[in-house]
Structure formats: structure tokens, C-alpha cells
Design a protein around this motif. Structure first.
Motif, mmCIF file in Angstrom:
data_model
loop_
_atom_site.group_PDB
_atom_site.id
_atom_site.type_symbol
_atom_site.label_atom_id
_atom_site.label_comp_id
_atom_site.label_asym_id
_atom_site.label_seq_id
_atom_site.Cartn_x
_atom_site.Cartn_y
_atom_site.Cartn_z
ATOM 1 N N PRO A 178 0.828 -1.213 0.000
ATOM 2 C CA PRO A 178 0.000 0.000 0.000
ATOM 3 C C PRO A 178 0.862 1.262 0.000
ATOM 4 O O PRO A 178 2.018 1.250 0.419
ATOM 5 C CB PRO A 178 -0.807 -0.110 1.298
ATOM 6 C CG PRO A 178 -0.105 -1.113 2.129
ATOM 7 C CD PRO A 178 0.680 -2.000 1.210
ATOM 8 N N ASP A 179 0.278 2.360 -0.496
ATOM 9 C CA ASP A 179 1.008 3.627 -0.536
ATOM 10 C C ASP A 179 1.380 4.084 0.869
ATOM 11 O O ASP A 179 0.660 3.822 1.833
ATOM 12 C CB ASP A 179 0.160 4.713 -1.192
ATOM 13 C CG ASP A 179 -0.006 4.485 -2.693
ATOM 14 O OD1 ASP A 179 0.857 3.820 -3.278
ATOM 15 O OD2 ASP A 179 -0.999 4.979 -3.242
ATOM 16 N N LEU A 180 2.493 4.787 0.963
ATOM 17 C CA LEU A 180 2.944 5.327 2.243
ATOM 18 C C LEU A 180 2.161 6.592 2.567
ATOM 19 O O LEU A 180 1.980 7.454 1.711
ATOM 20 C CB LEU A 180 4.429 5.654 2.183
ATOM 21 C CG LEU A 180 5.379 4.474 2.001
ATOM 22 C CD1 LEU A 180 6.790 4.986 1.798
ATOM 23 C CD2 LEU A 180 5.314 3.554 3.190
ATOM 24 N N GLN A 181 1.709 6.682 3.810
ATOM 25 C CA GLN A 181 1.016 7.877 4.270
ATOM 26 C C GLN A 181 1.562 8.235 5.648
ATOM 27 O O GLN A 181 1.817 7.356 6.475
ATOM 28 C CB GLN A 181 -0.484 7.644 4.356
ATOM 29 C CG GLN A 181 -1.119 7.362 3.004
ATOM 30 C CD GLN A 181 -2.595 7.069 3.126
ATOM 31 O OE1 GLN A 181 -3.125 7.032 4.230
ATOM 32 N NE2 GLN A 181 -3.242 6.871 2.008
ATOM 33 N N LEU B 135 2.142 6.184 9.779
ATOM 34 C CA LEU B 135 3.337 6.113 10.624
ATOM 35 C C LEU B 135 3.054 6.613 12.033
ATOM 36 O O LEU B 135 3.609 6.104 13.004
ATOM 37 C CB LEU B 135 4.467 6.934 10.008
ATOM 38 C CG LEU B 135 5.084 6.392 8.740
ATOM 39 C CD1 LEU B 135 6.097 7.384 8.203
ATOM 40 C CD2 LEU B 135 5.741 5.060 8.975
ATOM 41 N N LEU B 136 2.199 7.625 12.160
ATOM 42 C CA LEU B 136 1.925 8.189 13.465
ATOM 43 C C LEU B 136 1.073 7.292 14.340
ATOM 44 O O LEU B 136 1.169 7.322 15.553
ATOM 45 C CB LEU B 136 1.243 9.567 13.304
ATOM 46 C CG LEU B 136 2.106 10.639 12.633
ATOM 47 C CD1 LEU B 136 1.288 11.894 12.426
ATOM 48 C CD2 LEU B 136 3.341 10.931 13.448
ATOM 49 N N TRP B 137 0.208 6.480 13.742
ATOM 50 C CA TRP B 137 -0.705 5.639 14.521
ATOM 51 C C TRP B 137 -0.155 4.248 14.777
ATOM 52 O O TRP B 137 -0.745 3.469 15.495
ATOM 53 C CB TRP B 137 -2.047 5.525 13.812
ATOM 54 C CG TRP B 137 -2.770 6.833 13.819
ATOM 55 C CD1 TRP B 137 -3.011 7.599 12.726
ATOM 56 C CD2 TRP B 137 -3.284 7.547 14.933
ATOM 57 N NE1 TRP B 137 -3.656 8.734 13.104
ATOM 58 C CE2 TRP B 137 -3.840 8.738 14.452
ATOM 59 C CE3 TRP B 137 -3.321 7.292 16.298
ATOM 60 C CZ2 TRP B 137 -4.426 9.656 15.305
ATOM 61 C CZ3 TRP B 137 -3.912 8.227 17.127
ATOM 62 C CH2 TRP B 137 -4.453 9.390 16.632
ATOM 63 N N MET B 138 0.961 3.883 14.198
ATOM 64 C CA MET B 138 1.505 2.533 14.420
ATOM 65 C C MET B 138 2.443 2.518 15.567
ATOM 66 O O MET B 138 3.110 3.324 15.960
ATOM 67 C CB MET B 138 2.196 2.022 13.163
ATOM 68 C CG MET B 138 1.232 1.724 12.083
ATOM 69 S SD MET B 138 2.132 0.997 10.712
ATOM 70 C CE MET B 138 0.837 0.145 9.920
#
Length: 55
Positions: free
Chosen positions: A45-48, A52-55
Motif C-alpha cells: 500500500p502507498d505510504l502515508q 506512521l503516526l498511529w503505528m
């Protein structure tokens, strides 16, 4: 061994201190920037940024 004046030692200490600061605060943003610039691998999937902030 080369003898250095006190002024030279102080300048080297300042350069090393600034280098350490730049490396510590710049490494992760640089890696993230390079990853976003390259993009995701094919089939992923595309990077967003929010992912990153929610993982």
C-alpha cells in the motif's frame, strides 16, 4: 603526536558537538524523507504519514 593549542581544541570540541547534535536530530527525518521519496515497494500500500503516526 601533534600538539594543539587550547583554541584549536575548543574549536574541534565545538565542531564535534554541533556534528553530534545535527546527526541525532537529523537522522530519522532524513530516513523518513528518503523512504517517502522512493515510495512503497510494488504490491504494497502507498505510504502515508498518518499511518506512521498511529503505528
Amino acid at each position: 603526536m601533534v600538539k594543539m593549542s587550547q583554541e584549536t581544541k575548543e574549536r574541534l570540541a565545538m565542531v564535534f558537538g554541533v556534528s553530534k547534535f545535527v546527526f541525532h536530530w537529523g537522522f530519522v527525518p532524513t530516513v523518513l524523507y528518503m523512504g517517502f521519496r522512493k515510495g512503497a515497494d510494488p504490491g504494497m500500500p502507498d505510504l502515508q504519514l498518518l499511518q506512521l503516526l498511529w503505528m
